[in-house]
Design an enzyme around this catalytic site. Sequence first.
Site, PDB file in Angstrom:
ATOM      1  CG  ASN A  10      -1.815   1.323   1.543  1.00  0.00           C
ATOM      2  OD1 ASN A  10      -1.752   2.239   0.466  1.00  0.00           O
ATOM      3  ND2 ASN A  10      -2.454   1.344   2.643  1.00  0.00           N
ATOM      4  CE  LYS A  12       0.005   3.507   4.818  1.00  0.00           C
ATOM      5  NZ  LYS A  12      -0.061   3.732   6.391  1.00  0.00           N
ATOM      6  CG  HIS A  99      -5.851   1.916   5.385  1.00  0.00           C
ATOM      7  ND1 HIS A  99      -5.008   2.806   6.370  1.00  0.00           N
ATOM      8  CD2 HIS A  99      -4.619   0.717   5.240  1.00  0.00           C
ATOM      9  CE1 HIS A  99      -4.209   2.385   6.856  1.00  0.00           C
ATOM     10  NE2 HIS A  99      -3.482   1.426   6.181  1.00  0.00           N
ATOM     11  CD  GLU A 101      -3.035   5.404   6.781  1.00  0.00           C
ATOM     12  OE1 GLU A 101      -2.914   5.480   5.466  1.00  0.00           O
ATOM     13  OE2 GLU A 101      -2.064   5.136   7.407  1.00  0.00           O
ATOM     14  CD  GLU A 173      -3.468  -2.765   7.383  1.00  0.00           C
ATOM     15  OE1 GLU A 173      -2.477  -3.041   6.960  1.00  0.00           O
ATOM     16  OE2 GLU A 173      -4.228  -1.658   7.347  1.00  0.00           O
ATOM     17  N   GLY A 179       2.779   1.818  10.912  1.00  0.00           N
ATOM     18  CA  GLY A 179       3.544   2.908  10.926  1.00  0.00           C
ATOM     19  C   GLY A 179       4.161   3.366  12.121  1.00  0.00           C
ATOM     20  CB  SER A 219       5.315  -2.207  12.053  1.00  0.00           C
ATOM     21  OG  SER A 219       4.943  -0.856  12.108  1.00  0.00           O
TER      22      SER A 219
END
Length: 256
Positions: A10, A12, A99, A101, A173, A179, A219
């Site tokens: 991904n 992003k 996702h 985000e 996730e 991240g 991660s």
Amino acid sequence: MSRRGLVAGNWKMNGLIEAADALVSGILAGLAQRGGKVQCDVLVCPPFTAIQSVGKRIAGSAIKLGGQNMSEHTPGAHTGEITGQMLTNIGCSFVILGHSERRSMYGEDSQLVSRKMASAYRDGLTPIVCVGETLQERESGKTLDVIRGQVSAIFPNLPADTAKREQLVLAYEPVWAIGTGKTASPEQAQEVHAFIRGMLVEQLGGGVANKVRILYGGSVKPDNAKVIFSKPDVDGGLIGGAALKPEDFLGIIDGF
Ligand code: PEP
């Protein structure tokens, strides 16, 4: 494992066309060094503006192409949005949905994600539906309740067709691992993956549930991929930061 692994990058909101081309060229070169043979499926999800150019570079290779989001709607007055058909039109076969985000920054809830999943199927895409708990939810012992809520939302909108159901990809996730450099332990990942698999068995039956791939994301790096992927219900990874460096992405693929 009866399911073929999948490593999905991904990217992003990173990469102008030149950088995206350079990144995918690095991945292609690494795969060529491995004789073009890898033990898992490989997917890259560039930003919308670079999909077409990356698609030209990977033509004829084993790498598949995906989008990072799409609209639930059919074509029409939806300024700034993109349909699944627009993604298939430029070579995508997958789309990441829900996702964390998108959920936290753009207010996407599980019902919207579920409707997007139905639209993705309608438009000929394989959806990768992301779920995961926040740190606060984990620390207050709510992980499995959160996962149950997010996963339950998909069932009413799943197509009836068995082949399509088997195609579904889920990605666990944990938000606290995305991240941050903090990875769920392989045991923590397996616990949630097995829980999700159990829900799939209950709702869809073992035949379908055992075909659905459940990826872990958060991660993942070359040095932890192998042990995470070795868990029985972990069928690969959704990779953020490490997908932006060919050597790291390739190192994760080597985890299979
Ligand atoms: C992600 O954003 O899906 C992700 C897993 O990111 P990272 O690998 O950087 O934690």
